[in-house]
Design an enzyme around this catalytic site. Structure first.
Site, PDB file in Angstrom:
ATOM      1  N   ARG A 130       0.842  -1.202   0.000  1.00  0.00           N
ATOM      2  CA  ARG A 130       0.000   0.000   0.000  1.00  0.00           C
ATOM      3  C   ARG A 130       0.876   1.250   0.000  1.00  0.00           C
ATOM      4  O   ARG A 130       0.632   2.189  -0.759  1.00  0.00           O
ATOM      5  CB  ARG A 130      -0.909   0.032   1.237  1.00  0.00           C
ATOM      6  CG  ARG A 130      -1.951  -1.066   1.292  1.00  0.00           C
ATOM      7  CD  ARG A 130      -2.932  -0.995   0.160  1.00  0.00           C
ATOM      8  NE  ARG A 130      -4.216  -1.606   0.501  1.00  0.00           N
ATOM      9  CZ  ARG A 130      -5.189  -1.809  -0.354  1.00  0.00           C
ATOM     10  NH1 ARG A 130      -5.050  -1.479  -1.623  1.00  0.00           N
ATOM     11  NH2 ARG A 130      -6.319  -2.357   0.019  1.00  0.00           N
TER      12      ARG A 130
ATOM     13  N   GLN B 181     -15.912  10.232  10.926  1.00  0.00           N
ATOM     14  CA  GLN B 181     -15.895  11.688  10.803  1.00  0.00           C
ATOM     15  C   GLN B 181     -14.949  12.301  11.838  1.00  0.00           C
ATOM     16  O   GLN B 181     -14.150  13.180  11.516  1.00  0.00           O
ATOM     17  CB  GLN B 181     -17.325  12.190  11.020  1.00  0.00           C
ATOM     18  CG  GLN B 181     -17.566  13.607  10.590  1.00  0.00           C
ATOM     19  CD  GLN B 181     -19.012  14.021  10.849  1.00  0.00           C
ATOM     20  OE1 GLN B 181     -19.801  13.280  11.445  1.00  0.00           O
ATOM     21  NE2 GLN B 181     -19.364  15.208  10.405  1.00  0.00           N
TER      22      GLN B 181
ATOM     23  N   HIS C 128     -11.389  14.142  10.436  1.00  0.00           N
ATOM     24  CA  HIS C 128     -11.361  15.606  10.413  1.00  0.00           C
ATOM     25  C   HIS C 128     -10.140  16.191  11.118  1.00  0.00           C
ATOM     26  O   HIS C 128      -9.935  17.385  11.108  1.00  0.00           O
ATOM     27  CB  HIS C 128     -12.659  16.196  10.964  1.00  0.00           C
ATOM     28  CG  HIS C 128     -13.773  16.158   9.968  1.00  0.00           C
ATOM     29  ND1 HIS C 128     -14.033  15.053   9.194  1.00  0.00           N
ATOM     30  CD2 HIS C 128     -14.689  17.080   9.589  1.00  0.00           C
ATOM     31  CE1 HIS C 128     -15.063  15.305   8.411  1.00  0.00           C
ATOM     32  NE2 HIS C 128     -15.482  16.526   8.618  1.00  0.00           N
TER      33      HIS C 128
ATOM     34  N   TYR D   7     -12.063  -7.427   5.762  1.00  0.00           N
ATOM     35  CA  TYR D   7     -11.039  -8.457   5.550  1.00  0.00           C
ATOM     36  C   TYR D   7     -11.180  -9.528   6.621  1.00  0.00           C
ATOM     37  O   TYR D   7     -11.495  -9.238   7.769  1.00  0.00           O
ATOM     38  CB  TYR D   7      -9.627  -7.853   5.667  1.00  0.00           C
ATOM     39  CG  TYR D   7      -9.153  -7.065   4.479  1.00  0.00           C
ATOM     40  CD1 TYR D   7      -9.909  -6.969   3.305  1.00  0.00           C
ATOM     41  CD2 TYR D   7      -7.923  -6.403   4.527  1.00  0.00           C
ATOM     42  CE1 TYR D   7      -9.442  -6.229   2.232  1.00  0.00           C
ATOM     43  CE2 TYR D   7      -7.455  -5.656   3.446  1.00  0.00           C
ATOM     44  CZ  TYR D   7      -8.219  -5.569   2.303  1.00  0.00           C
ATOM     45  OH  TYR D   7      -7.756  -4.836   1.240  1.00  0.00           O
TER      46      TYR D   7
ATOM     47  N   LEU E 187     -12.588  11.669  -1.599  1.00  0.00           N
ATOM     48  CA  LEU E 187     -13.000  10.267  -1.515  1.00  0.00           C
ATOM     49  C   LEU E 187     -13.740   9.993  -0.205  1.00  0.00           C
ATOM     50  O   LEU E 187     -14.670   9.200  -0.160  1.00  0.00           O
ATOM     51  CB  LEU E 187     -11.753   9.377  -1.625  1.00  0.00           C
ATOM     52  CG  LEU E 187     -11.890   7.880  -1.374  1.00  0.00           C
ATOM     53  CD1 LEU E 187     -10.933   7.116  -2.295  1.00  0.00           C
ATOM     54  CD2 LEU E 187     -11.612   7.466   0.056  1.00  0.00           C
ATOM     55  N   TYR E 188     -13.297  10.683   0.848  1.00  0.00           N
ATOM     56  CA  TYR E 188     -13.833  10.425   2.192  1.00  0.00           C
ATOM     57  C   TYR E 188     -15.116  11.186   2.496  1.00  0.00           C
ATOM     58  O   TYR E 188     -15.557  11.226   3.632  1.00  0.00           O
ATOM     59  CB  TYR E 188     -12.776  10.741   3.252  1.00  0.00           C
ATOM     60  CG  TYR E 188     -12.475   9.574   4.168  1.00  0.00           C
ATOM     61  CD1 TYR E 188     -13.453   9.099   5.059  1.00  0.00           C
ATOM     62  CD2 TYR E 188     -11.252   8.934   4.152  1.00  0.00           C
ATOM     63  CE1 TYR E 188     -13.193   8.028   5.901  1.00  0.00           C
ATOM     64  CE2 TYR E 188     -10.987   7.858   4.990  1.00  0.00           C
ATOM     65  CZ  TYR E 188     -11.959   7.413   5.863  1.00  0.00           C
ATOM     66  OH  TYR E 188     -11.700   6.357   6.695  1.00  0.00           O
TER      67      TYR E 188
ATOM     68  N   HIS F 190     -20.942  10.962   3.300  1.00  0.00           N
ATOM     69  CA  HIS F 190     -22.243  11.371   3.818  1.00  0.00           C
ATOM     70  C   HIS F 190     -23.361  10.350   3.610  1.00  0.00           C
ATOM     71  O   HIS F 190     -24.339  10.380   4.356  1.00  0.00           O
ATOM     72  CB  HIS F 190     -22.589  12.774   3.288  1.00  0.00           C
ATOM     73  CG  HIS F 190     -21.606  13.817   3.748  1.00  0.00           C
ATOM     74  ND1 HIS F 190     -20.664  14.371   2.911  1.00  0.00           N
ATOM     75  CD2 HIS F 190     -21.376  14.350   4.967  1.00  0.00           C
ATOM     76  CE1 HIS F 190     -19.913  15.220   3.599  1.00  0.00           C
ATOM     77  NE2 HIS F 190     -20.326  15.229   4.848  1.00  0.00           N
TER      78      HIS F 190
ATOM     79  N   GLY G 182      -8.363   4.474  -1.689  1.00  0.00           N
ATOM     80  CA  GLY G 182      -8.293   5.040  -0.334  1.00  0.00           C
ATOM     81  C   GLY G 182      -7.325   4.262   0.550  1.00  0.00           C
ATOM     82  O   GLY G 182      -6.651   4.851   1.397  1.00  0.00           O
TER      83      GLY G 182
ATOM     84  N   SER H 222      -4.651   5.716   3.234  1.00  0.00           N
ATOM     85  CA  SER H 222      -4.984   5.481   4.626  1.00  0.00           C
ATOM     86  C   SER H 222      -3.838   4.761   5.349  1.00  0.00           C
ATOM     87  O   SER H 222      -3.367   5.213   6.401  1.00  0.00           O
ATOM     88  CB  SER H 222      -6.279   4.671   4.662  1.00  0.00           C
ATOM     89  OG  SER H 222      -6.442   4.033   5.883  1.00  0.00           O
TER      90      SER H 222
HETATM   91  C1  HEM Z   1     -23.394  13.642  10.643  1.00  0.00           C
HETATM   92  C2  HEM Z   1     -23.706  14.422   9.708  1.00  0.00           C
HETATM   93  C3  HEM Z   1     -22.717  15.251   8.955  1.00  0.00           C
HETATM   94  C4  HEM Z   1     -22.838  16.571   8.749  1.00  0.00           C
HETATM   95  C5  HEM Z   1     -23.965  17.484   9.241  1.00  0.00           C
HETATM   96  C6  HEM Z   1     -21.690  16.986   7.965  1.00  0.00           C
HETATM   97  C7  HEM Z   1     -21.452  18.273   7.586  1.00  0.00           C
HETATM   98  C8  HEM Z   1     -20.341  18.692   6.880  1.00  0.00           C
HETATM   99  C9  HEM Z   1     -20.052  20.073   6.573  1.00  0.00           C
HETATM  100  C10 HEM Z   1     -20.888  21.271   6.993  1.00  0.00           C
HETATM  101  C11 HEM Z   1     -18.891  20.098   5.880  1.00  0.00           C
HETATM  102  C12 HEM Z   1     -18.181  21.335   5.315  1.00  0.00           C
HETATM  103  C13 HEM Z   1     -18.583  21.408   3.897  1.00  0.00           C
HETATM  104  C14 HEM Z   1     -18.460  22.753   3.258  1.00  0.00           C
HETATM  105  O1  HEM Z   1     -18.232  23.751   3.937  1.00  0.00           O
HETATM  106  O2  HEM Z   1     -18.616  22.761   2.022  1.00  0.00           O
HETATM  107  C15 HEM Z   1     -18.445  18.722   5.742  1.00  0.00           C
HETATM  108  C16 HEM Z   1     -17.293  18.337   5.125  1.00  0.00           C
HETATM  109  C17 HEM Z   1     -16.793  17.052   5.132  1.00  0.00           C
HETATM  110  N1  HEM Z   1     -17.430  15.930   5.616  1.00  0.00           N
HETATM  111 FE1  HEM Z   1     -19.206  15.895   6.566  1.00  0.00          FE
HETATM  112  N2  HEM Z   1     -20.916  15.903   7.700  1.00  0.00           N
HETATM  113  C18 HEM Z   1     -21.475  14.831   8.291  1.00  0.00           C
HETATM  114  C19 HEM Z   1     -20.984  13.535   8.291  1.00  0.00           C
HETATM  115  C20 HEM Z   1     -19.791  13.130   7.701  1.00  0.00           C
HETATM  116  C21 HEM Z   1     -19.258  11.794   7.765  1.00  0.00           C
HETATM  117  C22 HEM Z   1     -19.894  10.615   8.475  1.00  0.00           C
HETATM  118  C23 HEM Z   1     -18.102  11.802   7.070  1.00  0.00           C
HETATM  119  C24 HEM Z   1     -17.193  10.617   6.865  1.00  0.00           C
HETATM  120  C25 HEM Z   1     -15.972  10.579   7.212  1.00  0.00           C
HETATM  121  C26 HEM Z   1     -17.890  13.163   6.575  1.00  0.00           C
HETATM  122  C27 HEM Z   1     -16.810  13.576   5.826  1.00  0.00           C
HETATM  123  C28 HEM Z   1     -16.575  14.871   5.440  1.00  0.00           C
HETATM  124  C29 HEM Z   1     -15.350  15.319   4.819  1.00  0.00           C
HETATM  125  C30 HEM Z   1     -14.140  14.465   4.449  1.00  0.00           C
HETATM  126  C31 HEM Z   1     -15.480  16.693   4.620  1.00  0.00           C
HETATM  127  C32 HEM Z   1     -14.426  17.655   4.072  1.00  0.00           C
HETATM  128  C33 HEM Z   1     -13.711  18.251   5.250  1.00  0.00           C
HETATM  129  C34 HEM Z   1     -12.666  19.257   4.896  1.00  0.00           C
HETATM  130  O3  HEM Z   1     -11.940  19.058   3.927  1.00  0.00           O
HETATM  131  O4  HEM Z   1     -12.544  20.260   5.619  1.00  0.00           O
HETATM  132  N3  HEM Z   1     -18.945  13.934   6.980  1.00  0.00           N
HETATM  133  N4  HEM Z   1     -19.356  17.895   6.349  1.00  0.00           N
END
Ligand code: HEM
Ligand SMILES: *[C@@H]1O[C@H](CO)[C@@H](O)[C@H](O)[C@H]1NC(C)=O
Ligand SMILES: *[C@@H]1O[C@H](CO)[C@@H](O)[C@H](O)[C@H]1NC(C)=O
Ligand SMILES: *[C@@H]1O[C@H](CO)[C@@H](O)[C@H](O)[C@H]1NC(C)=O
Ligand SMILES: *[C@@H]1O[C@H](CO)[C@@H](O)[C@H](O)[C@H]1NC(C)=O
Length: 599
Positions: A131, A214, A218, A368, A397-398, A401, A537, A541
C-alpha cells in the site's frame, strides 16, 4: 574445517548471485530511449494521457510529445513495455479484484495466518509495504500546476495531489474525453446521488462507526475554504489535533496546566470538556452561520465537534482517556512535571488512535478476514518512508455522507440530522451512556449511489464543484494510477442498468466520469465501499497511519511512551477498552456493528 567450508560456501553463493545479476542486467537493458512522438492533434497531445504506468508526458509546441518512463519499470513510446524485473513482479502479483475477494472470504488459510504470529507479521508487512508503495513520497503535485513544483513539497498550506490537474488548455474538462461542459451538478445529484429510500449498510454498520469516521478523519481533512479548495489548515496526518487542537494557541487554551491534563468540568457527576468561557484564547474559526455561545458551547480540540452530538461524544471520551492516561503516567513518574506528562500522554493517545483505527475501524471497513494488526516493527529496515502528506483526492474520496441516516432513535425520541445540527443537547437529555448505546444500535447507511440524505446534499454539491475548480482527472485515470483495470463502459462500472443509463446520458463517455462519481457508482464489493474506493483510499490510509513518526524505528519503543506501562496501553488499545474505561455504566457488547437482533 568448519570455517573453510563456510568460506567456500559463501564464495559459491557470491558467484551465483553475480551470475544472476549479470543475466538480469543484460535482459534488463532499456529498449530504445524514450522518443518524440509527432501527432496531428490540434491540441496538446498530453491532454489525452498517452503515457501509461505513471510515465510523465511532456509536450512540445509542434504537437509532439515524449513519455518519460524513468524509474517506472517500463519503457517504449508510451511506457507500455515492462522491463524484465517488472514483468516478473507483475506476473507474481495477484489481480486486485481476486485478491480482494480472497481477503474478504472465509478461507481456512486466514485462520492459520491469524493464529501464527510469524505469518501474521508477514501479511501485515505485505499490506503496509504494497500500500505504501502506491503513494508518492515525497509528494510531487499540488492543485495549482499540472506539473511538478517545489511548492508541492515545501508549501504545506497546499494539500498534496496524487494526479496533477487537467491542464486548463485541454479540449474538455476531463482532457479530451466527454462533453465540453460537465453535467449540471443539480441534475447529477438528483439522478445519481439523492436518497429515494434509506438504504442501510448491509454489514450491520452503526452510527458509532459513522461518527468515528468523521471524528478521526477531520483531524487531517481541514480544507481552508476561505483560501480555496486546494488549501488545508491541517498538517500531514494523524497528529491527534482532533483531540488537542491544531494550533499551539488552541492547545494551550484547553490544557488544565496541572498533571498533564486537559481542562474538564463536572456535570451530573461526570467529566465533560469546559465551556468556551473557560478557555480564553481558543481559536473557533467556524463559519459565521454557526451559532456559538461562550456560556454553553463546549471547547474541544476541533470547534466543529461541539456542533453534532455524535462528534461531541467522541471528544468527551478522548478527553477522559487523556486524563486517565495522565494519572497512570503520574503514578509511574510522580516526579514528572505537567509538561512532560501532557506530551507523553499525547504520544500514547496518538498510538491508541492508530491502533483502534487499524484494528477496529479499518478491520470493519474492509471486511477483511485477515486480522489487521498494528505492528509497525514489521516494516523496520524496509524501504517504507516515514513521511506523509494529505492528498486532496483523499479528502474528496472520504465524503462519506451516505453513511448518515435521516435521523437517530434514542430511547423513545427521534432526532433528525437537522434537529441535532449545532446542538449537543440530546446527549444531556438522555445521558452520555444512553446516547452512546443509541449510536451503537442505529444503523448507518450504505456507501453507494442514491443514498445521500437531503441534509448533506449541500456539502456534496460544493465538493463536486470544488473538484471541477481544481480539475480532477476522471475515475479511469485514478484507477490506472492505482493499478486497477479501467472501466470499459457504464455497465462495467455500475452493474445496474438504470444507473448505467443515467450516467451514459450525463457523461456520454466512460472516460469522462468524474472521480467521486465513479467511486460511489461502482458496483458493490464485499467491503463497506466499492472496490476502487478500497484500493485507492487504502494506500492513502495505510500510509497516513503507518508513516506516523511514532511508528519509526527510533520512536517505537517503551521510553517514547513513558515506559512499559505506557507502551502497553498503546499496544492493547481497542474500541471496547476505550469505551469501557470511560463510560460510567459499562460498555458490554458495544462495537461498530448494531447488536444482533436489531431491526
Ligand atoms: C453527521 C452528519 C454530517 C454533517 C452534518 C456533515 C457536515 C459537513 C459540513 C458542513 C462540511 C463542510 C462542507 C463545506 O463547507 O462545504 C463537511 C465536510 C466534510 N465531511 Fe461531513 N458531515 C457529516 C458527516 C460526515 C461523515 C460521516 C463523514 C465521513 C468521514 C464526513 C466527511 C466529510 C469530509 C471528508 C469533509 C471535508 C472536510 C474538509 O476538507 O474540511 N462527513 N461535512
Ligand atoms: C502511444 O499512444 C498514442 C496515443 O494514445 C497512440 O496513438 C499510439 O499508437 C501509441 N503508440 C504505441 C507505440 O503504443
Ligand atoms: C503557498 O502558496 C500559496 C498560493 O500560491 C501562497 O498564497 C502562499 O503564500 C504560499 N505559502 C508559502 C508559505 O509559501
Ligand atoms: C485560511 O486562509 C485565509 C485566507 O488566505 C488565511 O487568512 C487564514 O490564515 C487561513 N487559515 C488557516 C488556519 O490557515
Ligand atoms: C434507554 O435505553 C437504554 C438502552 O439503550 C436503557 O438502558 C435505558 O434504561 C433506557 N432509558 C429509558 C428512560 O427508557
Amino acid at each position: 574445517m568448519i570455517t573453510m567450508e563456510a568460506f567456500g560456501g559463501r564464495r559459491l553463493h557470491i558467484a551465483v548471485v553475480l551470475a544472476v545479476v549479470a543475466v538480469l542486467w543484460s535482459v534488463n537493458t532499456r529498449s530504445p530511449p524514450d522518443s518524440i512522438v509527432r501527432t496531428n492533434a490540434d491540441y496538446d497531445p498530453c491532454c489525452a494521457y498517452p503515457c501509461d504506468n505513471q510515465g510523465v508526458c511532456l509536450s512540445y509546441p509542434d504537437r509532439s510529445y515524449v513519455c518519460d518512463c524513468t524509474n517506472t519499470g517500463f519503457s517504449g513510446i508510451n511506457c507500455t513495455s515492462a522491463d524484465f524485473l517488472t514483468w516478473v513482479h507483475h506476473s507474481l502479483k495477484p489481480d486486485p479484484e481476486k485478491l480482494h475477494n480472497l481477503l474478504t472470504s472465509d478461507w481456512w488459510l486466514w485462520d492459520v495466518v491469524n493464529n501464527v504470529p510469524f505469518l501474521s507479521d508477514m501479511a501485515m508487512k505485505y499490506i503496509f509495504i504494497s500500500r505504501g508503495d502506491q503513494v508518492d513520497s515525497p509528494v510531487r503535485f499540488e492543485s495549482d500546476h499540472s506539473y511538478t513544483t517545489l511548492d508541492a513539497y515545501f508549501n504545506e498550506t497546499y494539500f498534496g495531489r496524487t494526479l496533477p490537474p487537467v491542464p486548463d488548455h485541454c479540449p474538455t474538462p476531463m482532457g479530451v474525453a466527454g462533453p465540453k461542459q460537465l453535467p449540471d451538478v443539480d441534475e447529477l445529484i438528483k439522478r445519481v446521488f439523492l436518497r429515494r429510500k434509506f438504504i442501510p449498510d448491509p454489514h450491520d454498520t452503526n452510527l458509532l462507526f459513522q461518527y468515528y469516521a468523521q471524528h478521526f478523519t477531520h483531524q487531517f481533512f481541514r480544507t481552508n475554504y476561505t483560501k480555496g479548495p486546494q488549501f488545508t489548515k491541517g498538517l500531514g496526518g494523524v497528529d491527534s489535533s482532533h483531540v488537542y487542537g491544531v494550533t499551539e494557541h488552541h492547545r494551550r487554551a484547553i490544557r488544565l496546566n496541572k498533571d498533564g491534563k486537559l481542562k474538564y468540568q463536572i456535570i451530573d457527576g461526570e467529566h465533560f470538556p469546559p465551556y468556551i468561557k473557560d478557555t480564553p484564547g481558543l481559536d473557533m474559526e467556524l463559519p459565521p452561520y454557526v451559532p456559538v455561545n461562550a456560556d454553553t458551547t463546549f471547547a474541544l480540540g476541533h470547534p466543529f465537534y461541539a456542533m453534532l452530538p455524535g462528534l461531541f461524544v467522541y471528544s468527551v471520551i478522548w478527553m477522559r482517556e487523556h486524563n486517565r492516561v495522565c494519572e497512570v503516567l503520574k503514578d509511574e513518574h510522580p516526579d514528572w512535571d505537567d509538561e512532560r506528562l501532557y506530551h507523553t500522554a499525547k504520544l500514547i493517545i496518538t498510538g491508541e488512535v492508530i491502533k483502534i483505527t487499524i484494528e477496529d475501524y479499518v478491520q470493519h471497513l474492509s471486511q477483511y478476514k485477515v486480522r489487521l494488526r498494528f505492528k509497525p516493527d514489521v516494516i523496520h529496515g524496509s524501504r517504507f518512508q516515514f513521511h506523509n502528506r494529505i492528498n486532496v483526492e483523499f479528502d474528496h474520496l472520504y465524503h462519506w455522507h451516505p453513511l448518515v441516516p435521516d435521523g437517530i432513535k434514542v430511547n423513545e425520541s427521534y432526532y433528525t440530522v437537522m434537529d441535532m445540527a449545532f446542538s449537543v443537547k440530546p446527549v444531556f437529555v438522555h445521558g452520555l451512556d444512553n446516547f452512546i448505546r443509541a449510536m451503537a444500535s442505529n444503523r448507518a447507511g450504505k456507501l453507494s449511489a442514491r443514498n445521500h440524505g437531503k441534509a448533506t446534499v449541500p456539502f456534496l454539491r460544493k465538493m463536486l464543484l470544488n473538484s471541477r475548480t481544481i480539475r480532477f482527472r476522471g475515475i479511469n485515470e485514478y484507477r490506472k494510477r492505482f493499478g486497477l483495470k479501467t472501466f470499459t463502459d457504464f455497465m462495467d462500472l455500475t452493474g445496474d442498468e438504470e444507473l448505467a443509463r443515467d450516467l451514459q446520458d450525463l457523461y456520454g463517455d466512460i472516460e469522462a466520469v468524474e472521480f467521486y462519481v465513479g467511486l460511489l457508482t461502482e458496483r458493490d464489493s464485499p467491503s463497506l465501499t466499492p472496490l476502487a474506493m478500497v484500493n485507492i483510499g487504502g494506500p492513502w490510509s495505510v500510509k497516513g497511519l503507518i508513516a506516523n513518526p511514532i511508528c519509526s524505528p527510533h520512536w517505537w519503543k517503551p521510553s517514547t511512551f513513558g515506559g512499559d506501562r505506557g507502551f502497553e496501553i498503546v499496544q492493547t488499545a481497542s474500541l471496547q477498552k476505550l469505551l469501557c474505561n470511560n463510560m460510567k455504566s459499562g460498555c458490554e457488547g458495544i462495537s461498530f456493528k448494531v447488536p444482533p437482533g436489531t431491526a
